[in-house]
Scaffold this motif. Sequence first.
Motif, PDB file in Angstrom:
ATOM      1  N   ARG A 124       0.841  -1.194   0.000  1.00  0.00           N
ATOM      2  CA  ARG A 124       0.000   0.000   0.000  1.00  0.00           C
ATOM      3  C   ARG A 124       0.880   1.250   0.000  1.00  0.00           C
ATOM      4  O   ARG A 124       1.810   1.374   0.793  1.00  0.00           O
ATOM      5  CB  ARG A 124      -0.925  -0.015   1.213  1.00  0.00           C
ATOM      6  CG  ARG A 124      -1.899   1.160   1.265  1.00  0.00           C
ATOM      7  CD  ARG A 124      -2.699   1.158   2.544  1.00  0.00           C
ATOM      8  NE  ARG A 124      -3.529  -0.033   2.667  1.00  0.00           N
ATOM      9  CZ  ARG A 124      -3.350  -0.978   3.583  1.00  0.00           C
ATOM     10  NH1 ARG A 124      -2.355  -0.873   4.461  1.00  0.00           N
ATOM     11  NH2 ARG A 124      -4.153  -2.016   3.639  1.00  0.00           N
ATOM     12  N   GLN A 125       0.572   2.195  -0.904  1.00  0.00           N
ATOM     13  CA  GLN A 125       1.344   3.427  -1.010  1.00  0.00           C
ATOM     14  C   GLN A 125       0.414   4.634  -1.004  1.00  0.00           C
ATOM     15  O   GLN A 125      -0.616   4.641  -1.697  1.00  0.00           O
ATOM     16  CB  GLN A 125       2.173   3.450  -2.298  1.00  0.00           C
ATOM     17  CG  GLN A 125       3.256   2.391  -2.373  1.00  0.00           C
ATOM     18  CD  GLN A 125       3.963   2.422  -3.706  1.00  0.00           C
ATOM     19  OE1 GLN A 125       3.406   2.087  -4.734  1.00  0.00           O
ATOM     20  NE2 GLN A 125       5.217   2.849  -3.684  1.00  0.00           N
ATOM     21  N   PHE A 126       0.792   5.632  -0.242  1.00  0.00           N
ATOM     22  CA  PHE A 126       0.049   6.893  -0.191  1.00  0.00           C
ATOM     23  C   PHE A 126       0.817   7.940  -0.987  1.00  0.00           C
ATOM     24  O   PHE A 126       2.049   7.971  -0.948  1.00  0.00           O
ATOM     25  CB  PHE A 126      -0.139   7.347   1.258  1.00  0.00           C
ATOM     26  CG  PHE A 126      -0.920   6.387   2.107  1.00  0.00           C
ATOM     27  CD1 PHE A 126      -2.295   6.485   2.204  1.00  0.00           C
ATOM     28  CD2 PHE A 126      -0.264   5.376   2.798  1.00  0.00           C
ATOM     29  CE1 PHE A 126      -3.018   5.590   2.976  1.00  0.00           C
ATOM     30  CE2 PHE A 126      -0.972   4.483   3.578  1.00  0.00           C
ATOM     31  CZ  PHE A 126      -2.359   4.593   3.668  1.00  0.00           C
ATOM     32  N   TRP A 127       0.094   8.794  -1.682  1.00  0.00           N
ATOM     33  CA  TRP A 127       0.770   9.796  -2.485  1.00  0.00           C
ATOM     34  C   TRP A 127       0.009  11.126  -2.463  1.00  0.00           C
ATOM     35  O   TRP A 127      -1.194  11.173  -2.196  1.00  0.00           O
ATOM     36  CB  TRP A 127       0.967   9.330  -3.922  1.00  0.00           C
ATOM     37  CG  TRP A 127      -0.292   8.929  -4.637  1.00  0.00           C
ATOM     38  CD1 TRP A 127      -0.840   7.688  -4.717  1.00  0.00           C
ATOM     39  CD2 TRP A 127      -1.151   9.792  -5.397  1.00  0.00           C
ATOM     40  NE1 TRP A 127      -1.985   7.705  -5.463  1.00  0.00           N
ATOM     41  CE2 TRP A 127      -2.206   8.990  -5.899  1.00  0.00           C
ATOM     42  CE3 TRP A 127      -1.135  11.146  -5.703  1.00  0.00           C
ATOM     43  CZ2 TRP A 127      -3.224   9.505  -6.686  1.00  0.00           C
ATOM     44  CZ3 TRP A 127      -2.162  11.665  -6.485  1.00  0.00           C
ATOM     45  CH2 TRP A 127      -3.190  10.849  -6.965  1.00  0.00           C
ATOM     46  N   LEU A 128       0.735  12.195  -2.757  1.00  0.00           N
ATOM     47  CA  LEU A 128       0.193  13.552  -2.810  1.00  0.00           C
ATOM     48  C   LEU A 128       0.764  14.246  -4.043  1.00  0.00           C
ATOM     49  O   LEU A 128       1.963  14.136  -4.329  1.00  0.00           O
ATOM     50  CB  LEU A 128       0.564  14.334  -1.547  1.00  0.00           C
ATOM     51  CG  LEU A 128       0.287  15.851  -1.566  1.00  0.00           C
ATOM     52  CD1 LEU A 128      -1.211  16.116  -1.599  1.00  0.00           C
ATOM     53  CD2 LEU A 128       0.948  16.514  -0.362  1.00  0.00           C
ATOM     54  N   SER A 129      -0.098  14.929  -4.782  1.00  0.00           N
ATOM     55  CA  SER A 129       0.345  15.623  -5.991  1.00  0.00           C
ATOM     56  C   SER A 129      -0.256  17.027  -6.010  1.00  0.00           C
ATOM     57  O   SER A 129      -1.444  17.215  -5.704  1.00  0.00           O
ATOM     58  CB  SER A 129      -0.095  14.854  -7.241  1.00  0.00           C
ATOM     59  OG  SER A 129       0.172  15.595  -8.411  1.00  0.00           O
ATOM     60  N   VAL A 130       0.571  18.014  -6.367  1.00  0.00           N
ATOM     61  CA  VAL A 130       0.114  19.398  -6.513  1.00  0.00           C
ATOM     62  C   VAL A 130       0.482  19.869  -7.913  1.00  0.00           C
ATOM     63  O   VAL A 130       1.654  19.841  -8.300  1.00  0.00           O
ATOM     64  CB  VAL A 130       0.747  20.318  -5.452  1.00  0.00           C
ATOM     65  CG1 VAL A 130       0.280  21.751  -5.664  1.00  0.00           C
ATOM     66  CG2 VAL A 130       0.403  19.843  -4.046  1.00  0.00           C
ATOM     67  N   ASP A 131      -0.521  20.267  -8.696  1.00  0.00           N
ATOM     68  CA  ASP A 131      -0.307  20.764 -10.055  1.00  0.00           C
ATOM     69  C   ASP A 131      -0.689  22.243 -10.115  1.00  0.00           C
ATOM     70  O   ASP A 131      -1.758  22.640  -9.620  1.00  0.00           O
ATOM     71  CB  ASP A 131      -1.165  19.975 -11.051  1.00  0.00           C
ATOM     72  CG  ASP A 131      -0.785  18.506 -11.079  1.00  0.00           C
ATOM     73  OD1 ASP A 131       0.401  18.216 -11.221  1.00  0.00           O
ATOM     74  OD2 ASP A 131      -1.690  17.663 -10.949  1.00  0.00           O
ATOM     75  N   TRP A 132       0.165  23.044 -10.732  1.00  0.00           N
ATOM     76  CA  TRP A 132      -0.066  24.485 -10.821  1.00  0.00           C
ATOM     77  C   TRP A 132       0.094  24.912 -12.272  1.00  0.00           C
ATOM     78  O   TRP A 132       1.111  24.642 -12.910  1.00  0.00           O
ATOM     79  CB  TRP A 132       0.934  25.235  -9.932  1.00  0.00           C
ATOM     80  CG  TRP A 132       0.884  26.726 -10.067  1.00  0.00           C
ATOM     81  CD1 TRP A 132      -0.229  27.513 -10.107  1.00  0.00           C
ATOM     82  CD2 TRP A 132       2.011  27.600 -10.204  1.00  0.00           C
ATOM     83  NE1 TRP A 132       0.116  28.824 -10.245  1.00  0.00           N
ATOM     84  CE2 TRP A 132       1.487  28.928 -10.303  1.00  0.00           C
ATOM     85  CE3 TRP A 132       3.392  27.421 -10.230  1.00  0.00           C
ATOM     86  CZ2 TRP A 132       2.306  30.038 -10.445  1.00  0.00           C
ATOM     87  CZ3 TRP A 132       4.211  28.522 -10.369  1.00  0.00           C
ATOM     88  CH2 TRP A 132       3.669  29.822 -10.471  1.00  0.00           C
ATOM     89  N   MET A 133      -0.950  25.560 -12.812  1.00  0.00           N
ATOM     90  CA  MET A 133      -0.893  26.093 -14.166  1.00  0.00           C
ATOM     91  C   MET A 133      -1.060  27.612 -14.084  1.00  0.00           C
ATOM     92  O   MET A 133      -2.182  28.126 -13.943  1.00  0.00           O
ATOM     93  CB  MET A 133      -1.995  25.491 -15.040  1.00  0.00           C
ATOM     94  CG  MET A 133      -1.915  25.905 -16.506  1.00  0.00           C
ATOM     95  SD  MET A 133      -3.255  25.212 -17.498  1.00  0.00           S
ATOM     96  CE  MET A 133      -2.862  23.472 -17.382  1.00  0.00           C
ATOM     97  N   PRO A 134       0.053  28.364 -14.128  1.00  0.00           N
ATOM     98  CA  PRO A 134      -0.043  29.825 -13.964  1.00  0.00           C
ATOM     99  C   PRO A 134      -0.737  30.485 -15.149  1.00  0.00           C
ATOM    100  O   PRO A 134      -0.676  29.984 -16.279  1.00  0.00           O
ATOM    101  CB  PRO A 134       1.421  30.252 -13.874  1.00  0.00           C
ATOM    102  CG  PRO A 134       2.185  29.177 -14.563  1.00  0.00           C
ATOM    103  CD  PRO A 134       1.431  27.903 -14.321  1.00  0.00           C
ATOM    104  N   GLY A 135      -1.424  31.584 -14.858  1.00  0.00           N
ATOM    105  CA  GLY A 135      -2.062  32.367 -15.902  1.00  0.00           C
ATOM    106  C   GLY A 135      -3.168  31.638 -16.607  1.00  0.00           C
ATOM    107  O   GLY A 135      -3.395  31.814 -17.802  1.00  0.00           O
ATOM    108  N   PHE A 136      -3.877  30.757 -15.895  1.00  0.00           N
ATOM    109  CA  PHE A 136      -4.925  29.955 -16.525  1.00  0.00           C
ATOM    110  C   PHE A 136      -6.073  30.835 -17.016  1.00  0.00           C
ATOM    111  O   PHE A 136      -6.545  31.702 -16.315  1.00  0.00           O
ATOM    112  CB  PHE A 136      -5.454  28.921 -15.521  1.00  0.00           C
ATOM    113  CG  PHE A 136      -6.623  28.132 -16.017  1.00  0.00           C
ATOM    114  CD1 PHE A 136      -6.439  27.148 -16.976  1.00  0.00           C
ATOM    115  CD2 PHE A 136      -7.901  28.383 -15.551  1.00  0.00           C
ATOM    116  CE1 PHE A 136      -7.516  26.414 -17.430  1.00  0.00           C
ATOM    117  CE2 PHE A 136      -8.983  27.655 -15.998  1.00  0.00           C
ATOM    118  CZ  PHE A 136      -8.788  26.668 -16.944  1.00  0.00           C
TER     119      PHE A 136
END
Length: 514
Positions: free
Chosen positions: A502-514
């Motif tokens: 079992r693996q836990f994960w976290l992801s943050v995506d940022w798209m500037p000027g959307f």
Amino acid sequence: MINLPRLQQALIGQGGPNGNEYLNPFGSADARSPNYVAGVTDNSQELVDWLAPSIDWRDSQTELTVFEMNATGDVFQMPAGMARMAVGYQMRDVEEWNYANPLSKSGEDYNTSVIDSPPIDQNYGSRVQAAYVEFEVPLLDTLDAQIAVRHENFTTFDLQTTTPKVALRWEALPSLAFRASVGESFLAPTAADARPFDPNENCGEIFFGADPVTGGVLNGGASCSSGNPRLKPETSDIWNVGFTWEPINDLSISLDYQSIEYTDRIRTLGTEDVVGEEFDALLAAIGSNRASYDPTPGSATREAANAWIAAQGDERVTRDPSTQRVVRVVRQSQNVATVWVDLFDANARWTYDTNNLGSFTTTLSATYNTKYEYADASGDVIDALGNQNARTGIVAPVPELKSQVKLAWIRDSHSASFTYNWQDEVVFDDGVRNTLTGVQPPSDGMIRAWKSANAQYTYNTTDYFDSEIGISVGVSNLFDNVPQRLPVLGGFESRLHSPWGRQFWLSVDWMPGF
């Protein structure tokens, strides 16, 4: 990887961080041995970590540069509607870098041949230019045709190919559509696969394998990996028939039957594959077969085999001239086989929209193989379906059935999904190596079915600094399934089962000027 100079020091009692530890290389170092004595016959963790240090390095790098342009538009009016055309051009540049392990480069890796040239960093490149034209033609009010042709020029290999495709779609009812297509594909070798032949490249020790020529084992020889400038392109013929049915709103059901024939399939052979090909060529030359061949020294077939090896042999297999024991095997990417694949691909998707709770979607998909066969170098057709295929590099394990269930939800900026994957069991056909693993082969002769579940939640927002920000959290292998223990090197079938719990994960995506 084991550091060879440190191994030599440890065998004379100068090992470990303090230079005062002996290495016990025998079975009594294992706690499962009846001769094991804790604190006496075992090896300390500090010594093991010192012998096999962790080394960070980039083993490979690929850069892809693509330039594309295309144009679409109406071309002429037909009784059933407007015919449309698309044309395009593409250029692809691929650069590949393979970096040698630092220990191997310095000759300090235990599993690197010390008598051959040390490995070096290598760079390869290839360029492809392609053009295509596609027509969409309404033949009738309910019947459309697509006709496409693609021409590719592989300038690095001086290869050109033109591959056509024709597809038909018939809307028998507003809720039911049938489709059919036939086409060809073309796959050129990579620049790394087609690099010059070098029998002393990327060599390491052979630990397992049977030698049909001598009746002995391959253990102790060297296995090397080299390029093959004689590679030809891989081609395939594909046809497909299927339908999509929407019996009610928001419910879609599709089913396709596909048949593929691969010719000159490009694959990197395993050590036993190469020795097996040598053996088949030998049998054909001396007029024998596997059933009647006797590897006993002095037998008529063995003497004929010795004479053939001395006079001709296989350039990829080097043998000791007195015993015929394998000294070196060179593995290459090769055009090894014709492969036939027939399968059903099914998909069902249902979406339910609510007023306040969001939208819920359920997707069921499955692929059922009805045929998976290949013709080896001797021309024999071998059934690979439902087998592990451990003794060949031509095909991977092929479960008869793979399926997936996905539940998804979305409401405003929130979304979540749960995915459950399942694949069928396969026949265990690898060599049993339980003296190393201490594991017995499966009692029913099968590698069990594999199942895994994944879940994730995502929140998307555009409220900050005119940007789109997505935050996702998830769990892979939710139920913490572990692979089946098998009596093979590594202890499990890595092409079917995952060693990660079992693996836990976290992801943050940022798209500037959307």
